[in-house]
Design a protein around this motif. Structure first.
Motif, short mmCIF file in Angstrom:
data_model
loop_
_atom_site.label_atom_id
_atom_site.label_comp_id
_atom_site.label_asym_id
_atom_site.label_seq_id
_atom_site.Cartn_x
_atom_site.Cartn_y
_atom_site.Cartn_z
N ALA A 2 0.84 -1.20 0.00
CA ALA A 2 0.00 0.00 0.00
C ALA A 2 0.87 1.24 0.00
N GLY A 3 0.59 2.15 -0.92
CA GLY A 3 1.24 3.44 -0.95
C GLY A 3 2.62 3.48 -1.60
N ALA A 163 -10.42 8.44 4.67
CA ALA A 163 -9.38 8.26 5.70
C ALA A 163 -8.42 7.14 5.30
N SER A 164 -8.97 6.06 4.78
CA SER A 164 -8.14 4.94 4.33
C SER A 164 -7.27 5.35 3.14
N GLN A 165 -7.88 6.08 2.20
CA GLN A 165 -7.13 6.55 1.03
C GLN A 165 -6.01 7.48 1.45
N ASN A 166 -6.30 8.39 2.37
CA ASN A 166 -5.26 9.33 2.84
C ASN A 166 -4.12 8.60 3.53
N ARG A 167 -4.44 7.55 4.27
CA ARG A 167 -3.38 6.77 4.93
C ARG A 167 -2.51 6.07 3.89
N SER A 168 -3.12 5.58 2.83
CA SER A 168 -2.33 4.95 1.76
C SER A 168 -1.37 5.96 1.16
N LYS A 169 -1.83 7.19 0.97
CA LYS A 169 -0.95 8.24 0.44
C LYS A 169 0.19 8.54 1.40
N GLU A 170 -0.13 8.59 2.71
CA GLU A 170 0.91 8.86 3.73
C GLU A 170 1.97 7.76 3.73
#
Length: 173
Positions: A2-3, A163-170
């Protein structure tokens, strides 16, 4: 991962290495995964072989890498989100005095029946139409759906995905 973009992987392995990035979900163990796929060398025989193997494990969608974070949020995290909804139904069903193992069986049948209804009708009916077919004017389903709408639960669920998408980006930074 992820990410972690192909660019990040290429920084470690080099640009001449063929990289295939996938994002499956837990259903891959049952050959029912929804898996995203991207490669830095789509014409490679190796990549074709990987694609063919992935097709045996469920549905495969080739995506531009910029969409992987959203895909991860929906299809990678989605099983946990759906199971959380089932957990809420289970918790409420306990009020009926039914044993836990029986509740699980009932929820499994509810889920299978609902998915079958969706699968059998999605080509000629929208989700909105499928929902409407279950909803009687002035009935219990309508009352629940009105609560859903009035309390913007759809927006809340969208924020869960965000929130899940943003965590993947982080993770990718």
């Amino acid at each position: 991962v992820a990410g972690k973009s192909i660019d990040i992987i290429e920084n470690s392995l080099g640009k001449k290495v063929t990289i295939v990035r996938i994002m499956p979900n837990l259903a891959i163990a049952y050959k029912k995964s929804v898996t995203a796929f991207v490669s830095n060398n789509g014409k490679s025989v190796l990549v074709k072989r990987v694609k063919d193997d992935l097709l045996k494990l469920g549905k495969l969608v080739e995506l531009q890498e910029k969409y992987f974070d959203l895909f991860t949020a929906i299809f990678g995290s989605g099983p946990a989100f759906l199971l959380t909804i089932l957990q809420t139904l289970k918790n409420k069903t306990r009020e009926l005095g039914i044993p836990n193992n029986e509740i699980d069986d009932l929820l499994i049948e509810l889920t299978i029946g609902t998915i079958t209804y969706f699968k059998e009708n999605h080509t000629h009916m929208s989700l909105e139409e499928l929902i409407k077919n279950i909803t009687s004017k002035g009935g219990t389903t309508e009352a629940g759906l009105n609560y859903f709408k009035d309390n913007k639960i759809d927006e809340l669920l969208e924020n869960v995905i965000n929130a899940s998408q943003n965590r993947s980006k982080e993770i990718g930074k």
